[in-house]
Scaffold this motif. Structure first.
Motif, PDB file in Angstrom:
ATOM      1  N   HIS A  28       4.285  -6.743  -1.636  1.00 29.06           N
ATOM      2  CA  HIS A  28       2.871  -6.717  -1.279  1.00 29.06           C
ATOM      3  C   HIS A  28       2.655  -6.626   0.234  1.00 29.06           C
ATOM      4  CE1 HIS A  28       1.754  -7.431  -5.375  1.00 29.06           C
ATOM      5  NE2 HIS A  28       2.320  -8.616  -5.422  1.00 29.06           N
ATOM      6  N   LYS A  67       0.224  -5.809  -8.032  1.00 27.31           N
ATOM      7  CA  LYS A  67      -0.973  -6.361  -7.396  1.00 27.31           C
ATOM      8  C   LYS A  67      -2.136  -6.395  -8.376  1.00 27.31           C
ATOM      9  CE  LYS A  67      -3.913  -5.924  -3.304  1.00 27.31           C
ATOM     10  NZ  LYS A  67      -4.155  -5.165  -2.039  1.00 27.31           N
ATOM     11  N   THR A 112       4.725  -1.880  -6.952  1.00 25.69           N
ATOM     12  CA  THR A 112       4.032  -2.915  -6.188  1.00 25.69           C
ATOM     13  C   THR A 112       2.526  -2.844  -6.416  1.00 25.69           C
ATOM     14  OG1 THR A 112       5.762  -2.955  -4.485  1.00 25.69           O
ATOM     15  CG2 THR A 112       3.578  -3.772  -3.861  1.00 25.69           C
ATOM     16  N   LYS A 113       2.008  -1.623  -6.456  1.00 25.43           N
ATOM     17  CA  LYS A 113       0.570  -1.457  -6.718  1.00 25.43           C
ATOM     18  C   LYS A 113       0.200  -2.019  -8.089  1.00 25.43           C
ATOM     19  CE  LYS A 113      -3.062   2.071  -7.056  1.00 25.43           C
ATOM     20  NZ  LYS A 113      -3.357   3.527  -7.021  1.00 25.43           N
TER      21      LYS A 113
END
Length: 281
Positions: free
Chosen positions: A246, A201, A197-198
């Motif tokens: 997110h 992003k 997820t990081k």
């Protein structure tokens, strides 16, 4: 009773079974799961439906031995029966023709990712799949995922197959070479989903994750799978298991995964003392 019609060992401690469950097979969709009980005195555990065949009335379950119940299941063979299976449960994946989708899986989470890959490909998407593991023998379902992917990328920590490294490095490679990704899924160990997820992003990608590791009861009654998403409380079993990565409070999620570790360890140690030589090695 739900009869096992085939069984295969995929990796150390990971098993693949097809089970007779015609009504579940007839209604199952990608992203859904079942809750099962091995015998009359057993606990209820959730497992993702890894595949299904409505014509033959079969569902596919892939599991890793992590506790007493999955250890018991590893000792079952073809012709044996599972006491109870309830499902399909959970909200199905949102399957549409998005364009190009990036599918990221690791460990036994690949089993949960596969039906989504299959459904997205059949819906007309271009599918780029990244599968990762510590070593080559821990990357499962490669052939199945390859069948429904326009491109399959393997990553291993030790370099025994494909790229040496982790899945997030492959995610960056795909985007940096110019692929326009319209949607991404990442399913695997919690730490992988957090850093996936990081990476998403940083790359500007919408990403969906599966928070199924927290589930126990599967119907929203026990409250064990509470998760905070976008500042609100949800239950992974009835509101998910898929959520916008997110918006997930990852620190809280990973902390709650550890809440029953001591009890799980005690239960497993008692079981190992009873059975002697493990059936899952």
């Amino acid at each position: 009773m739900f009869k096992i019609v085939s069984k295969q060992k995929l990796a150390p401690k990971e098993f693949d079974i097809w089970v007779e469950a015609p009504r579940i097979a007839n209604h199952a969709k990608a992203g859904q799961f079942v809750v099962l009980r091995v015998d009359d005195s057993g606990e209820r555990i959730p497992l993702t439906i890894a595949d299904y065949d409505s014509e033959k009335g079969l569902i596919r379950l892939i599991f890793q031995v992590v506790g007493k119940t999955t250890a018991l299941m590893s000792g079952l063979g073809v012709g044996d029966c599972i006491q109870d299976i309830s499902g399909p449960l959970g909200t199905p994946s949102e399957i549409e023709n998005y364009g190009t989708v990036l599918m990221v899986g690791g460990g036994v989470g690949i089993a949960a990712l596969f039906p989504i890959i299959k459904s997205l490909k059949l819906a007309g998407n271009k599918v780029i799949t990244i599968l990762g593991g510590r070593t080559s023998d821990l990357v499962i379902m490669k052939d199945e995922c390859r069948k429904y992917s326009d491109e399959l990328i393997i990553t291993t920590d030790d370099g025994s197959e494909g790229m040496k490294g982790v899945v997030t490095e492959a995610m960056k490679m795909v985007v940096e070479r110019g692929e326009k990704i319209d949607r991404c899924w990442c399913i695997g160990p919690s730490i992988m989903m957090k850093f996936g997820t990081k990476a998403a992003k940083e790359l500007g990608l919408p990403i969906w994750v599966s928070l199924n590791p927290l589930m126990v009861d599967g119907t929203g009654m026990c409250g064990c799978c509470r998760v905070t998403v976008d500042g609100k409380i949800f239950f992974a079993c009835v509101d998910g298991p898929e959520f916008d990565g997110h918006k997930v409070n990852w620190d809280e999620f990973m902390s709650r995964l550890r809440q029953y570790k001591d009890e799980e360890k005690i239960s497993m140690e008692k079981y190992e003392a009873e059975v002697g030589e493990p059936t899952w090695l």
